[in-house]
Design an enzyme around this catalytic site. Sequence first.
Site, PDB file in Angstrom:
ATOM      1  N   HIS A 185      38.827 -74.431 -38.924  1.00  0.00           N
ATOM      2  CA  HIS A 185      39.661 -74.998 -37.859  1.00  0.00           C
ATOM      3  C   HIS A 185      38.958 -76.083 -37.042  1.00  0.00           C
ATOM      4  O   HIS A 185      39.535 -76.610 -36.086  1.00  0.00           O
ATOM      5  CB  HIS A 185      40.133 -73.886 -36.915  1.00  0.00           C
ATOM      6  CG  HIS A 185      39.010 -73.134 -36.258  1.00  0.00           C
ATOM      7  ND1 HIS A 185      38.559 -71.929 -36.722  1.00  0.00           N
ATOM      8  CD2 HIS A 185      38.258 -73.418 -35.185  1.00  0.00           C
ATOM      9  CE1 HIS A 185      37.570 -71.504 -35.967  1.00  0.00           C
ATOM     10  NE2 HIS A 185      37.365 -72.386 -35.019  1.00  0.00           N
ATOM     11  N   HIS A 222      31.595 -78.461 -41.305  1.00  0.00           N
ATOM     12  CA  HIS A 222      30.817 -78.472 -40.065  1.00  0.00           C
ATOM     13  C   HIS A 222      29.952 -79.717 -39.893  1.00  0.00           C
ATOM     14  O   HIS A 222      29.324 -79.885 -38.857  1.00  0.00           O
ATOM     15  CB  HIS A 222      29.957 -77.209 -39.909  1.00  0.00           C
ATOM     16  CG  HIS A 222      30.756 -75.966 -39.739  1.00  0.00           C
ATOM     17  ND1 HIS A 222      30.279 -74.712 -40.047  1.00  0.00           N
ATOM     18  CD2 HIS A 222      32.032 -75.777 -39.296  1.00  0.00           C
ATOM     19  CE1 HIS A 222      31.202 -73.802 -39.801  1.00  0.00           C
ATOM     20  NE2 HIS A 222      32.281 -74.431 -39.338  1.00  0.00           N
TER      21      HIS A 222
END
Length: 475
Positions: A185, A222
């Site tokens: 997310h 990430h």
Amino acid sequence: MHRLEESASSQSQSSVQIGYIGGGSRGWAHTLINDVLQCDDLAGTVSLYDVDYEAAEQNAKLANALTSRSDANGAWTFEARRNVNDALADADFVICSIQDPVDETFVHDIDVPQEYGIYQTVADTVGPGGVLRSLRAIPQYREIAATVREQCPDAWVINYTNPMTVCTRTLYEEYPDINAIGLCHEVFETQRLLADIAERYVDDAADVTADEIDVNVKGINHFTWADEAHWHGHDLFQYLERELEERKPIPGFDPGELDDESYWTNHHQIAFDLYDRFGLLGAAGDRHLAEFVPWYLDIDEPEEIQRWGIRLTPSSARTDDGEGPAKMDQYLSGDAAFEFTESGEKVVDIMRALEGLEPIKTHVNHPNRGQTPDLPTGAVVETNAVITGGGVAPITAGDLPREVRSMVLTAVHNQETLIDAGFAGDLDLAFQAFLNEPLVTVHRDAARELFAELVDRERDYLQDYDLEGAAVLEG
């Protein structure tokens, strides 16, 4: 999520079988329960498997009770399974969200490196913590992939577990014909940031939502980057210089200034500092971005990281404080009501798309088939994809600037080395990746001692490796 044209079949109901590995959790499992019970065009069975069977059984009990509520639209049955083979038998979808006991693993990943002067803001993707978590996860995900191959070879596997890239890559290495994606997310947070920028700088823009932002993302989980962003035809990147000037000075906080803020606070200072240096916006939270480069976490005291608008996450914040079980007891006793919410997660939308109900465009982690041409083929990368009943079609995201590509490649090569080490059970090879981590800035001998200490503390979870024959553990 970006919706495409609505299919005429979206009014029909599809019946699916979902196998959930990690089904005893109080986090992702409750999110899935929340989301499927608000979906009225999918129905079926969710089989919850967890090494803690009683926890999975409690989740099944809670979910089945919720199906009778008037605000639960989905026709679902939930079953706890003691055996992973039973949970995945003939599944259409397999969802993975697992976590080793935190006090026996994650706590060491955070605390032990600090004794060597190495600080981590998350410790679950890269750095010393990311390496150890990868080593623990690879054997587990090999087993998951092998079970999928045996029980449901055509199922779509949707992974939520970190380290996202290594876990998803392991699935494909063990079972090359698997259908699998990883979902995260973090990019959604960047879309929310860009929605705020649209409201501030675009005339007449109001109530802009993250779903309305079309952003081109590229990189790895990430350590994702955005080089284009649009809102209804408006180029939002043209406003980033103005936004950068508004945010300066960067870094703009004092050590200790954020002591009263959440451990998860994020002021996007690192994302904009990366934009200032390299021309692309860091498209993950600052706590993750900081761990891929050596300079943000080059600190002597934990409070110093607060200059960048983030905090270190102490191991105490990762241990179970009892709230989850207490809430579950209240739900089951009727003392508290389970509140249906808009979770913001896309797993149900993705399942609907793969069932041919409504195609979507969103970002996924998927093996590189050319969507990032300048990164290695087969490495798991994060880009946008169009998802339909025909499967997942990654969208070409383009090349990265040379210096950004260099940083991303370091992480990619380390992850690929860890995959090789995991499949071979070779800790000496894993130590090569450990030494190459940007956060491992200590002397080589200290790095070896740190690696050996982490392995020793977590050896019960590393039994698939050659612990006796590893030279790195001998000193």
